[in-house]
Design an enzyme around this catalytic site. Structure first.
Site, PDB file in Angstrom:
ATOM      1  N   HIS A 298      -1.361  15.373   4.031  1.00 41.68           N
ATOM      2  CA  HIS A 298      -1.259  15.005   5.446  1.00 41.68           C
ATOM      3  C   HIS A 298      -0.241  15.883   6.157  1.00 41.68           C
ATOM      4  O   HIS A 298       0.800  16.225   5.602  1.00 41.68           O
ATOM      5  CB  HIS A 298      -0.884  13.530   5.584  1.00 41.68           C
ATOM      6  CG  HIS A 298      -2.035  12.629   5.312  1.00 41.68           C
ATOM      7  ND1 HIS A 298      -2.789  12.063   6.303  1.00 41.68           N
ATOM      8  CD2 HIS A 298      -2.594  12.242   4.149  1.00 41.68           C
ATOM      9  CE1 HIS A 298      -3.759  11.359   5.756  1.00 41.68           C
ATOM     10  NE2 HIS A 298      -3.663  11.445   4.451  1.00 41.68           N
TER      11      HIS A 298
ATOM     12  N   PHE B 174       5.519  11.661   6.164  1.00 40.08           N
ATOM     13  CA  PHE B 174       5.302  10.336   6.734  1.00 40.08           C
ATOM     14  C   PHE B 174       3.832  10.224   7.134  1.00 40.08           C
ATOM     15  O   PHE B 174       3.309  11.082   7.842  1.00 40.08           O
ATOM     16  CB  PHE B 174       6.195  10.174   7.963  1.00 40.08           C
ATOM     17  CG  PHE B 174       5.961   8.920   8.749  1.00 40.08           C
ATOM     18  CD1 PHE B 174       6.409   7.694   8.280  1.00 40.08           C
ATOM     19  CD2 PHE B 174       5.324   8.970   9.977  1.00 40.08           C
ATOM     20  CE1 PHE B 174       6.223   6.540   9.022  1.00 40.08           C
ATOM     21  CE2 PHE B 174       5.126   7.824  10.727  1.00 40.08           C
ATOM     22  CZ  PHE B 174       5.572   6.597  10.249  1.00 40.08           C
ATOM     23  N   VAL B 175       3.163   9.170   6.664  1.00 40.43           N
ATOM     24  CA  VAL B 175       1.758   8.956   7.006  1.00 40.43           C
ATOM     25  C   VAL B 175       1.633   7.606   7.696  1.00 40.43           C
ATOM     26  O   VAL B 175       2.133   6.588   7.203  1.00 40.43           O
ATOM     27  CB  VAL B 175       0.851   9.001   5.756  1.00 40.43           C
ATOM     28  CG1 VAL B 175      -0.599   8.699   6.133  1.00 40.43           C
ATOM     29  CG2 VAL B 175       0.952  10.351   5.063  1.00 40.43           C
ATOM     30  N   ILE B 176       0.978   7.629   8.838  1.00 43.60           N
ATOM     31  CA  ILE B 176       0.702   6.412   9.594  1.00 43.60           C
ATOM     32  C   ILE B 176      -0.642   6.598  10.284  1.00 43.60           C
ATOM     33  O   ILE B 176      -1.004   7.721  10.642  1.00 43.60           O
ATOM     34  CB  ILE B 176       1.826   6.125  10.623  1.00 43.60           C
ATOM     35  CG1 ILE B 176       1.661   4.734  11.239  1.00 43.60           C
ATOM     36  CG2 ILE B 176       1.880   7.216  11.684  1.00 43.60           C
ATOM     37  CD1 ILE B 176       2.886   4.276  12.021  1.00 43.60           C
TER      38      ILE B 176
END
Length: 173
Positions: free
Chosen positions: A67, A119-121
């Protein structure tokens, strides 16, 4: 396309179409192709989720590392995947003020330094204010907690991307 069309896809075409439902991880689509025929969109999603869940922790971190940073270099240089570009733009990541951009860059760096993955959201389920808040808060988590949280976010992203590719019908459970 409907689920019958999905089930009829040859391997290469299936991987080409579904290869980015998990960001830059066509191996996931390749792995679940053999589980056809799928009864529904929910069954496709479950097969992907089961594949991810069966990975060792290092494999899960590998998925997270695929990501891009939110509002990061790939967005600025135009090298995001089409899906990520649309998702980040929808959350306002392409329209940050200079102070917001500086803050998110610093938080992204801190996060990656702490956890070893970005950071993955699920940007489509958040706006820039909630993304900035969660990025700041999640930097405080333990590595195992954050790895699990990141994988849950990957699954949300996958679900929404699948919904954009496969028609659902009233019989899907």
């Amino acid at each position: 396309m409907d689920i019958d069309a999905v089930n009829a896809l040859p391997y290469e075409e299936f991987v080409n179409i579904f290869g980015n439902v998990v960001e830059k991880c066509p191996i996931v689509a390749a792995a679940v192709w053999s589980r056809r025929p799928f009864e529904s969109l929910t069954a496709v999603e479950a097969a992907i989720s089961d594949f991810i869940d069966a990975l060792p922790e290092s494999g899960k971190e590998g998925i997270l590392r695929c990501h891009p940073d939110l509002a990061g270099r790939d967005l600025q240089s135009g090298t995001l995947t089409r899906e990520s570009r649309e998702e980040q733009a929808g959350a306002g990541m392409d329209a940050l003020s200079s102070p917001e951009a500086s803050r998110i860059a610093r938080l992204n760096d801190d996060y990656k330094e702490r956890f070893g993955f970005p950071f993955v959201i699920c940007a489509r389920m958040n706006d820039k204010a909630s993304i900035l808040l969660q990025l700041s808060e999640r930097c405080q988590n333990e590595r195992a907690v954050e790895r699990a949280r990141g994988i849950e976010e990957v699954k949300k992203i996958c679900r929404l991307r699948l919904q954009g590719l496969v028609l659902t019908d009233a019989t899907n459970k």
